[in-house]
Design an enzyme around this catalytic site. Structure first.
Site, PDB file in Angstrom:
ATOM      1  CG  HIS A   1      33.719  66.009  24.965  1.00  0.00           C
ATOM      2  ND1 HIS A   1      34.566  66.912  25.560  1.00  0.00           N
ATOM      3  CD2 HIS A   1      34.520  65.007  24.516  1.00  0.00           C
ATOM      4  CE1 HIS A   1      35.814  66.479  25.479  1.00  0.00           C
ATOM      5  NE2 HIS A   1      35.804  65.312  24.850  1.00  0.00           N
TER       6      HIS A   1
ATOM      7  CG  LEU B   1      31.135  59.596  16.885  1.00  0.00           C
ATOM      8  CD1 LEU B   1      30.205  60.139  15.806  1.00  0.00           C
ATOM      9  CD2 LEU B   1      30.380  58.645  17.810  1.00  0.00           C
ATOM     10  NE  ARG B   2      38.263  56.146  20.217  1.00  0.00           N
ATOM     11  CZ  ARG B   2      38.622  57.154  21.019  1.00  0.00           C
ATOM     12  NH1 ARG B   2      38.906  58.338  20.510  1.00  0.00           N
ATOM     13  NH2 ARG B   2      38.719  56.965  22.314  1.00  0.00           N
TER      14      ARG B   2
ATOM     15  CG  ASN C   1      40.560  62.393  19.767  1.00  0.00           C
ATOM     16  OD1 ASN C   1      39.379  62.365  19.429  1.00  0.00           O
ATOM     17  ND2 ASN C   1      40.991  61.865  20.893  1.00  0.00           N
TER      18      ASN C   1
ATOM     19  CG  ASP D   1      38.873  66.526  23.595  1.00  0.00           C
ATOM     20  OD1 ASP D   1      39.120  66.961  24.720  1.00  0.00           O
ATOM     21  OD2 ASP D   1      38.435  65.378  23.391  1.00  0.00           O
TER      22      ASP D   1
ATOM     23  CG  HIS E   1      42.250  68.110  26.373  1.00  0.00           C
ATOM     24  ND1 HIS E   1      41.727  66.842  26.368  1.00  0.00           N
ATOM     25  CD2 HIS E   1      43.393  68.030  27.080  1.00  0.00           C
ATOM     26  CE1 HIS E   1      42.525  66.036  27.063  1.00  0.00           C
ATOM     27  NE2 HIS E   1      43.548  66.743  27.495  1.00  0.00           N
TER      28      HIS E   1
ATOM     29  CG  HIS F   1      37.452  66.636  29.626  1.00  0.00           C
ATOM     30  ND1 HIS F   1      38.508  67.461  29.930  1.00  0.00           N
ATOM     31  CD2 HIS F   1      37.720  66.126  28.401  1.00  0.00           C
ATOM     32  CE1 HIS F   1      39.378  67.441  28.927  1.00  0.00           C
ATOM     33  NE2 HIS F   1      38.921  66.645  27.984  1.00  0.00           N
TER      34      HIS F   1
ATOM     35  CG  ASP G   1      35.548  62.774  27.312  1.00  0.00           C
ATOM     36  OD1 ASP G   1      35.766  62.494  26.108  1.00  0.00           O
ATOM     37  OD2 ASP G   1      36.457  63.114  28.093  1.00  0.00           O
TER      38      ASP G   1
ATOM     39  CG  HIS H   1      40.021  53.281  24.225  1.00  0.00           C
ATOM     40  ND1 HIS H   1      40.847  53.830  23.276  1.00  0.00           N
ATOM     41  CD2 HIS H   1      39.769  54.269  25.123  1.00  0.00           C
ATOM     42  CE1 HIS H   1      41.098  55.102  23.589  1.00  0.00           C
ATOM     43  NE2 HIS H   1      40.446  55.397  24.695  1.00  0.00           N
TER      44      HIS H   1
HETATM   45  O1  DOR Z   1      40.251  59.794  28.493  1.00  0.00           O
HETATM   46  C1  DOR Z   1      40.268  60.379  27.433  1.00  0.00           C
HETATM   47  N1  DOR Z   1      40.066  59.722  26.277  1.00  0.00           N
HETATM   48  N2  DOR Z   1      40.517  61.709  27.407  1.00  0.00           N
HETATM   49  C2  DOR Z   1      40.705  62.376  26.258  1.00  0.00           C
HETATM   50  O2  DOR Z   1      40.909  63.567  26.284  1.00  0.00           O
HETATM   51  C3  DOR Z   1      40.675  61.664  24.960  1.00  0.00           C
HETATM   52  C4  DOR Z   1      39.853  60.449  25.067  1.00  0.00           C
HETATM   53  C5  DOR Z   1      40.038  59.518  23.880  1.00  0.00           C
HETATM   54  O3  DOR Z   1      40.000  59.991  22.744  1.00  0.00           O
HETATM   55  O4  DOR Z   1      40.172  58.319  24.102  1.00  0.00           O
END
Ligand code: DOR
Length: 453
Positions: A74, A77-78, A108, A166, A193, A246, A319, A323
């Site tokens: 989980h 990688l953006r 996502n 997710d 999720h 999670h 997870d 950011h």
């Molecule tokens: O805190 C989180 N960040 N929970 C998630 O389900 C998604 C993740 C994200 O993609 O930043």
């Protein structure tokens, strides 16, 4: 001291490599003792108490543990779309540094990974970036919008092992039922999720004592448990393969424990931050502690540890949710949820579970290597003769200070900054290739030295 570049050069040029003196821990094979490992062109040729043969390259692992390559099922990688926070290249480098050889990345992204073309894009990128094997988890519904199912046959043929929306839940129970049924046809794992959005909406932290004291909008434990209860019932109804991502609450652990007792085909993970932190961290109002699901109460934290101990929770997954500083440097309400984790998971899990909670190293390897591989279908989750080597070498007692500025990840949203942790990854071998080494003694033969001079 051998630099990583030099070690990689020797490793790549050596026909034979002897990993000498390490303590091999492989729960699936029932091995927990000192073993030498002999590699030929990256494949395991021999495992034995002592191997006397000469090799082009000898690597001294006295005092270190060797395990099957750790797997993280989980991570985010953006790429595509969020490359300022992370890329497949930087994320897979972070994986290698953290001791992971395989990672499963969530869909996502922007656009979401919901077609064969996007799956192939991620796989191609991962192959050229190369520091870890990357397995894209595809969306279970188109655009992750929760209405129409994705083309799962095509996704499976492209190499997908699991589907998930997710980042957000599948809101509609009927759609989730269909996801479980359709995924079963193509032997895909469904990763839930588990969040009831009508209960979590507007919340920035766990609902409880600290949200009341701090005057912040809370997310009740029920936002998770209501969703877990629904998905467990749907797994029973459909016979689908369900994995709960999670898990953060006591209630969630209880529900999963009950379902397993009834024989439901469910597995579950929790993340290191739920084992090391609680909602009290939000006292600082620092958005680095904002994550979804949120950090919970001390009692929840204890229930998660008990769940890992008795097997209700199957594995650890980071997870890893990178950011940018710009996104995170805002007040709690505006900052996106998520924390990075791949480069601290091994340290946090060693520190909290092994050193403080008394889990054995064999338990840790089961939680970080064996079970993740079994759940998602990576073969093998063990050190196997003949196979391309996937190995994680770590020092369980080595103390180090967390310094996110030294991370391979592009992101810095790490809640463990300045923590001192015992347990550090020292060498990673992914598919026979050296992808990480730090402070390990490499002894090349004369022949290899001449050849690489
Ligand atoms: O805190 C989180 N960040 N929970 C998630 O389900 C998604 C993740 C994200 O993609 O930043």
């Amino acid at each position: 001291m051998t630099s990583f570049a030099e070690a990689q050069r020797w490793w790549g040029a050596a026909e034979t490599i002897l990993l000498r003196g390490g303590h091999l821990i492989d729960p699936a094979a029932g091995i927990d003792e000192p073993q030498d490992i002999f590699l030929r062109r990256g494949h395991i040729e021999a495992i034995a108490g002592r191997i006397g043969r000469d090799a082009d390259l000898r690597v001294e692992l006295e005092g270190l543990c060797i395990a099957p390559g750790f797997g993280d099922i989980h991570v985010h990688l953006r790429e595509p779309g969020g490359e300022d926070a992370e890329t497949i290249e930087s994320g897979s480098a972070a994986a290698a540094r953290g001791g992971f050889t395989r990672i499963a990345c969530m869909p996502n992204t922007e656009p979401p990974i919901d077609t064969r073309g996007l799956v192939e894009f991620v796989l191609r990128r991962a192959q050229s970036a190369g520091a870890a094997e990357v397995f894209p988890v595809a969306a279970s519904t188109k655009r992750r919008a929760g209405d129409e199912l994705t083309e799962m046959q095509e996704l499976r043929e492209a190499g997908v092992l699991a589907v998930s929306d997710d980042g957000s839940p599948v809101r509609d129970a009927r759609v989730m039922r269909r996801v479980l049924e359709y995924a079963l046809t193509w032997d895909l794992l469904v990763i839930s999720h588990a969040e009831e959005p009508s209960l979590s909406a507007g919340g920035v932290m766990h609902e409880g004592y600290w949200s009341t004291v701090l005057g912040l909008e809370g997310i009740p434990a029920a936002a998770e448990s209501v969703a877990i209860a629904r998905d467990l019932r749907l797994a029973e109804l459909t016979g689908g393969r369900l994995h709960i991502a999670h898990v953060s609450t006591h209630e969630g652990v209880e529900l999963i424990r009950g379902a397993k007792e009834r024989g439901v085909a469910v597995t579950a993970e929790t993340a290191p931050h739920y084992l090391a932190l609680t909602d009290e961290s939000l006292r600082t109002f620092d958005s680095v502690y904002r994550v979804n699901p949120p950090l919970r109460s001390a009692a929840d934290r204890e229930a998660l540890i008990a769940g890992l101990r008795d097997g209700t929770l199957d594995c650890i997954a980071s997870d890893h949710a990178p950011h940018t500083d710009v996104a995170k440097d805002q007040e709690l309400e505006a900052a996106p949820p998520g924390m990075i984790g791949m480069e601290t998971t091994l340290g946090v899990v060693c520190e909290i579970l092994h050193h403080r909670e008394g889990f054995s190293l064999r338990d840790l390897v089961r939680l970080c290597a064996t079970r993740p591989a079994e759940i998602i279908g990576w073969d093998p989750g063990r050190v196997r003769m003949g196979g391309a080597a996937h190995l994680t070498v770590f020092a369980p007692d080595q103390e180090w200070e967390v310094d996110p500025s030294a991370f391979a990840s592009r992101a810095r949203n790490c809640p463990f900054r300045t923590w001192r942790l015992r347990g550090r990854s020292r060498l990673t071998v992914c598919g026979g290739r050296l992808t990480h080494q730090e402070d390990v003694e490499f002894c090349p033969s004369e022949r290899l030295l001449t050849q690489t001079a």
